[in-house]
Motif scaffolding. Structure first.
Motif, PDB file in Angstrom:
ATOM      1  N   TYR A  38       0.864  -1.177   0.000  1.00  0.00           N
ATOM      2  CA  TYR A  38       0.000   0.000   0.000  1.00  0.00           C
ATOM      3  C   TYR A  38       0.900   1.226   0.000  1.00  0.00           C
ATOM      4  O   TYR A  38       1.764   1.365   0.867  1.00  0.00           O
ATOM      5  N   TYR A  39       0.698   2.079  -0.990  1.00  0.00           N
ATOM      6  CA  TYR A  39       1.521   3.283  -1.082  1.00  0.00           C
ATOM      7  C   TYR A  39       0.645   4.524  -1.012  1.00  0.00           C
ATOM      8  O   TYR A  39      -0.553   4.468  -1.278  1.00  0.00           O
ATOM      9  N   ARG A  40       1.258   5.633  -0.636  1.00  0.00           N
ATOM     10  CA  ARG A  40       0.538   6.875  -0.361  1.00  0.00           C
ATOM     11  C   ARG A  40      -0.061   7.495  -1.617  1.00  0.00           C
ATOM     12  O   ARG A  40      -1.121   8.083  -1.558  1.00  0.00           O
ATOM     13  N   GLY A  41       0.614   7.391  -2.742  1.00  0.00           N
ATOM     14  CA  GLY A  41       0.081   7.939  -3.978  1.00  0.00           C
ATOM     15  C   GLY A  41       1.131   8.667  -4.794  1.00  0.00           C
ATOM     16  O   GLY A  41       2.306   8.734  -4.426  1.00  0.00           O
ATOM     17  N   TYR A  42       0.683   9.200  -5.900  1.00  0.00           N
ATOM     18  CA  TYR A  42       1.533   9.858  -6.879  1.00  0.00           C
ATOM     19  C   TYR A  42       2.368  10.994  -6.273  1.00  0.00           C
ATOM     20  O   TYR A  42       3.483  11.246  -6.710  1.00  0.00           O
ATOM     21  N   HIS A  43       1.858  11.638  -5.257  1.00  0.00           N
ATOM     22  CA  HIS A  43       2.548  12.784  -4.651  1.00  0.00           C
ATOM     23  C   HIS A  43       3.797  12.396  -3.860  1.00  0.00           C
ATOM     24  O   HIS A  43       4.587  13.253  -3.486  1.00  0.00           O
ATOM     25  N   CYS A  44       4.016  11.111  -3.620  1.00  0.00           N
ATOM     26  CA  CYS A  44       5.037  10.671  -2.660  1.00  0.00           C
ATOM     27  C   CYS A  44       6.309  10.163  -3.336  1.00  0.00           C
ATOM     28  O   CYS A  44       6.299   9.085  -3.940  1.00  0.00           O
ATOM     29  N   SER A 114      -0.588  19.737   1.558  1.00  0.00           N
ATOM     30  CA  SER A 114      -0.157  20.561   0.429  1.00  0.00           C
ATOM     31  C   SER A 114      -1.129  20.323  -0.727  1.00  0.00           C
ATOM     32  O   SER A 114      -1.882  19.347  -0.711  1.00  0.00           O
ATOM     33  N   ASP A 115      -1.061  21.197  -1.706  1.00  0.00           N
ATOM     34  CA  ASP A 115      -1.972  21.034  -2.845  1.00  0.00           C
ATOM     35  C   ASP A 115      -1.556  19.890  -3.767  1.00  0.00           C
ATOM     36  O   ASP A 115      -2.298  19.529  -4.673  1.00  0.00           O
ATOM     37  N   LYS A 116      -0.399  19.273  -3.535  1.00  0.00           N
ATOM     38  CA  LYS A 116       0.035  18.111  -4.322  1.00  0.00           C
ATOM     39  C   LYS A 116      -0.608  16.816  -3.822  1.00  0.00           C
ATOM     40  O   LYS A 116      -0.603  15.817  -4.522  1.00  0.00           O
ATOM     41  N   GLU A 117      -1.109  16.843  -2.600  1.00  0.00           N
ATOM     42  CA  GLU A 117      -1.683  15.651  -1.990  1.00  0.00           C
ATOM     43  C   GLU A 117      -3.197  15.601  -2.177  1.00  0.00           C
ATOM     44  O   GLU A 117      -3.859  16.640  -2.183  1.00  0.00           O
ATOM     45  N   PRO A 118      -3.747  14.388  -2.308  1.00  0.00           N
ATOM     46  CA  PRO A 118      -5.205  14.270  -2.312  1.00  0.00           C
ATOM     47  C   PRO A 118      -5.752  14.607  -0.920  1.00  0.00           C
ATOM     48  O   PRO A 118      -5.002  14.621   0.068  1.00  0.00           O
ATOM     49  N   ASP A 119      -7.032  14.855  -0.838  1.00  0.00           N
ATOM     50  CA  ASP A 119      -7.643  15.225   0.447  1.00  0.00           C
ATOM     51  C   ASP A 119      -7.400  14.179   1.531  1.00  0.00           C
ATOM     52  O   ASP A 119      -7.147  14.519   2.678  1.00  0.00           O
TER      53      ASP A 119
END
Length: 173
Positions: A38-44, A114-119
C-alpha cells in the motif's frame, strides 16, 4: 483501529487495476505469498522509490513464489500517471482503494498538507498473505519514512520458504 493477526484471514480486497480488470485477493494463488504494498500515492517520492525497487525485483520475487501489487487510494488518473512517469510497466498497480478497505487492513489515514496531496490517502503498509488468505507478515506505518527494505525482506522470505518458518505474533490478548 483494526489490528490484523498473523495466521488469521485478512479482509476481502477487490480493487480496480490501471489498464483494466480487477485484483481480487481471494483469487490470488501464488506459490508462497501475495505481497500487498500500500503506497501513499503519486505525490510521494518515497513511494516512487519503493515501487521502482519492487519492479526491479519482480523476477526474483517470482522465483521465491511471491506475487506483488502496489495499491493506493489514488484516482485511476493519478495511478496511471504513477505507472507511466515512474516507469513501472510490469508491476500491477491498483487504484481507488476505499478508505473503509484501507482501515480494514489497519492502515493509517492522512489528510492533505499541500496542494500536491489528495484530500485523504493511506499511509504505507506491506503485507505478505498466504494463498489461503491468512496473514503471514505486516508492516504498517504512520508516516512515509523507513519502509521495510525489500532486499532484506526477500532474504527472509527465502529463509521462510526453506525452513518452513511460521508466522509470528499470533498470540492475542
Amino acid at each position: 483501529m483494526t489490528q490484523l493477526m498473523p495466521r488469521t484471514p485478512v479482509p476481502a480486497l477487490d480493487v480496480p487495476l490501471v489498464g483494466g480488470g480487477r485484483f481480487v485477493l481471494a483469487e490470488s494463488q501464488p506459490a508462497l505469498f501475495t505481497m500487498l504494498i500500500y503506497y501513499r500515492g503519486y505525490h510521494c517520492p518515497l513511494c516512487r522509490n519503493q515501487l521502482t525497487d519492487l519492479k526491479s525485483r519482480l523476477g526474483a520475487l517470482g522465483e521465491l513464489g511471491v506475487e506483488a501489487i502496489g495499491i493506493s487510494m489514488d484516482s485511476e488518473e493519478r495511478a496511471r500517471t504513477s505507472l507511466k512517469e515512474w516507469e513501472l510497466g510490469g508491476l500491477r498497480i491498483a487504484h481507488s482503494l476505499t478508505e473503509k478497505s484501507a482501515r480494514a487492513f489497519g492502515l493509517y489515514i492522512s489528510g492533505a498538507i499541500s496542494d500536491k496531496e489528495p484530500d485523504r490517502f493511506s499511509e504505507p503498509g506491506l503485507f505478505l498473505v498466504r494463498p489461503d488468505g491468512t496473514l503471514y507478515f505486516a508492516s504498517v506505518q504512520t508516516s512515509p519514512f523507513t519502509r521495510p527494505p525489500l532486499a532484506e525482506l526477500m532474504q527472509c522470505i527465502g529463509y521462510v520458504k526453506q525452513a518452513g518458518y511460521p508466522a509470528r505474533g499470533e498470540l492475542a490478548d
